[in-house]
Motif scaffolding. Structure first.
Motif, PDB file in Angstrom:
ATOM      1  N   TYR A 115      43.866  43.310  39.417  1.00  0.00           N
ATOM      2  CA  TYR A 115      43.078  42.103  39.708  1.00  0.00           C
ATOM      3  C   TYR A 115      42.752  41.333  38.428  1.00  0.00           C
ATOM      4  N   THR A 116      42.136  42.025  37.470  1.00  0.00           N
ATOM      5  CA  THR A 116      41.667  41.337  36.273  1.00  0.00           C
ATOM      6  C   THR A 116      42.821  40.940  35.360  1.00  0.00           C
ATOM      7  N   GLY A 117      43.824  41.785  35.271  1.00  0.00           N
ATOM      8  CA  GLY A 117      44.976  41.471  34.434  1.00  0.00           C
ATOM      9  C   GLY A 117      45.736  40.254  34.916  1.00  0.00           C
ATOM     10  N   PHE A 118      45.729  40.016  36.210  1.00  0.00           N
ATOM     11  CA  PHE A 118      46.409  38.839  36.751  1.00  0.00           C
ATOM     12  C   PHE A 118      45.844  37.562  36.137  1.00  0.00           C
ATOM     13  N   VAL A 123      40.024  38.683  30.679  1.00  0.00           N
ATOM     14  CA  VAL A 123      39.305  39.064  31.894  1.00  0.00           C
ATOM     15  C   VAL A 123      39.291  40.583  32.038  1.00  0.00           C
ATOM     16  N   LEU A 124      40.423  41.216  31.755  1.00  0.00           N
ATOM     17  CA  LEU A 124      40.479  42.676  31.755  1.00  0.00           C
ATOM     18  C   LEU A 124      39.503  43.244  30.734  1.00  0.00           C
ATOM     19  N   LEU A 161      33.348  48.717  39.450  1.00  0.00           N
ATOM     20  CA  LEU A 161      33.430  47.628  40.428  1.00  0.00           C
ATOM     21  C   LEU A 161      32.555  46.449  40.014  1.00  0.00           C
ATOM     22  N   LEU A 162      31.360  46.737  39.514  1.00  0.00           N
ATOM     23  CA  LEU A 162      30.465  45.681  39.050  1.00  0.00           C
ATOM     24  C   LEU A 162      31.082  44.933  37.875  1.00  0.00           C
ATOM     25  N   GLY A 163      31.603  45.671  36.896  1.00  0.00           N
ATOM     26  CA  GLY A 163      32.215  45.026  35.729  1.00  0.00           C
ATOM     27  C   GLY A 163      33.387  44.148  36.103  1.00  0.00           C
ATOM     28  N   ALA A 167      33.525  40.070  35.901  1.00  0.00           N
ATOM     29  CA  ALA A 167      34.586  39.463  35.082  1.00  0.00           C
ATOM     30  C   ALA A 167      35.413  38.492  35.904  1.00  0.00           C
ATOM     31  N   LEU A 168      35.741  38.860  37.135  1.00  0.00           N
ATOM     32  CA  LEU A 168      36.513  37.967  37.997  1.00  0.00           C
ATOM     33  C   LEU A 168      35.712  36.721  38.359  1.00  0.00           C
ATOM     34  N   LEU A 169      34.459  36.928  38.666  1.00  0.00           N
ATOM     35  CA  LEU A 169      33.601  35.810  39.071  1.00  0.00           C
ATOM     36  C   LEU A 169      33.390  34.821  37.918  1.00  0.00           C
ATOM     37  N   LEU A 170      33.222  35.349  36.721  1.00  0.00           N
ATOM     38  CA  LEU A 170      32.917  34.502  35.566  1.00  0.00           C
ATOM     39  C   LEU A 170      34.156  33.930  34.897  1.00  0.00           C
ATOM     40  N   SER A 171      35.354  34.386  35.297  1.00  0.00           N
ATOM     41  CA  SER A 171      36.576  33.905  34.635  1.00  0.00           C
ATOM     42  C   SER A 171      36.974  32.523  35.112  1.00  0.00           C
TER      43      SER A 171
END
Length: 171
Positions: A115-118, A123-124, A161-163, A167-171
């Motif tokens: 998810y984050t790497g995408f 973000v990761l 999960l929180l991290g 990270a996804l929300l703030l990216s």
């Protein structure tokens, strides 16, 4: 993720709209699986395969399609590399010191890394830092208040999960 979603929804083309729908489906999977897994891990100190595996299949199905629609093969490769790297690091920790992490955590970071790497290496990195920071702060608070000692097992899944979610929300 929100700016990307906004760009896709206002892009006007069928590919952008389809990509936005796929991104929303991936977000919905995250929003459904993450709280359930966090609660189970807090209660039972485990992350069940019956949730992890279907979520992984959804993730592995949606993100390559999203990359194809966006014409960004590098994002798909980066997502795969990020998931594998994070999972291999956790697997190494698990093998070196088994009480530190469960195999559920290893499988979970594979998904979260994808998810984050995408969305990019920063973000990761933010997901990893936020997970470790939140887990460390809560652990320190539990130690200071004497609600835990150095042998107390504290589930790491909720912090992972929180991290990743932040990270996804703030990216």
């Amino acid at each position: 993720m929100i700016p990307l979603l906004g760009d896709l929804l206002t892009g006007g083309g069928a590919a952008e709209l389809t990509a936005a729908v796929l991104l929303l489906l991936g977000g919905a999977a995250f929003l459904i699986c993450a709280p359930v897994l966090a609660l189970i891990d807090l209660r039972e100190h485990r992350l069940p395969n019956r949730i992890i595996y279907p979520w992984a299949l959804v993730t592995l199905g949606l993100l390559p399609l999203l990359g194809l629609l966006l014409g960004d093969a590098s994002a798909v490769l980066r997502a795969a590399a990020a998931g594998l790297i994070w999972a291999l690091v956790f697997l190494g920790i698990r093998l070196l010191h088994p009480p530190s992490l469960g195999m559920g955590d290893v499988k979970l970071v594979l998904i979260l890394g994808i998810y984050t790497g995408f969305l990019g290496w920063p973000v990761l990195g933010a997901a990893v830092v936020l997970a470790c920071l939140s887990g460390g702060l809560v652990s320190a608070a539990l130690l200071i208040t004497r609600r835990a000692d150095r042998r107390t097992a504290i589930p790491f899944g909720p912090f992972l999960l929180l991290g990743a979610g932040l990270a996804l929300l703030l990216s």
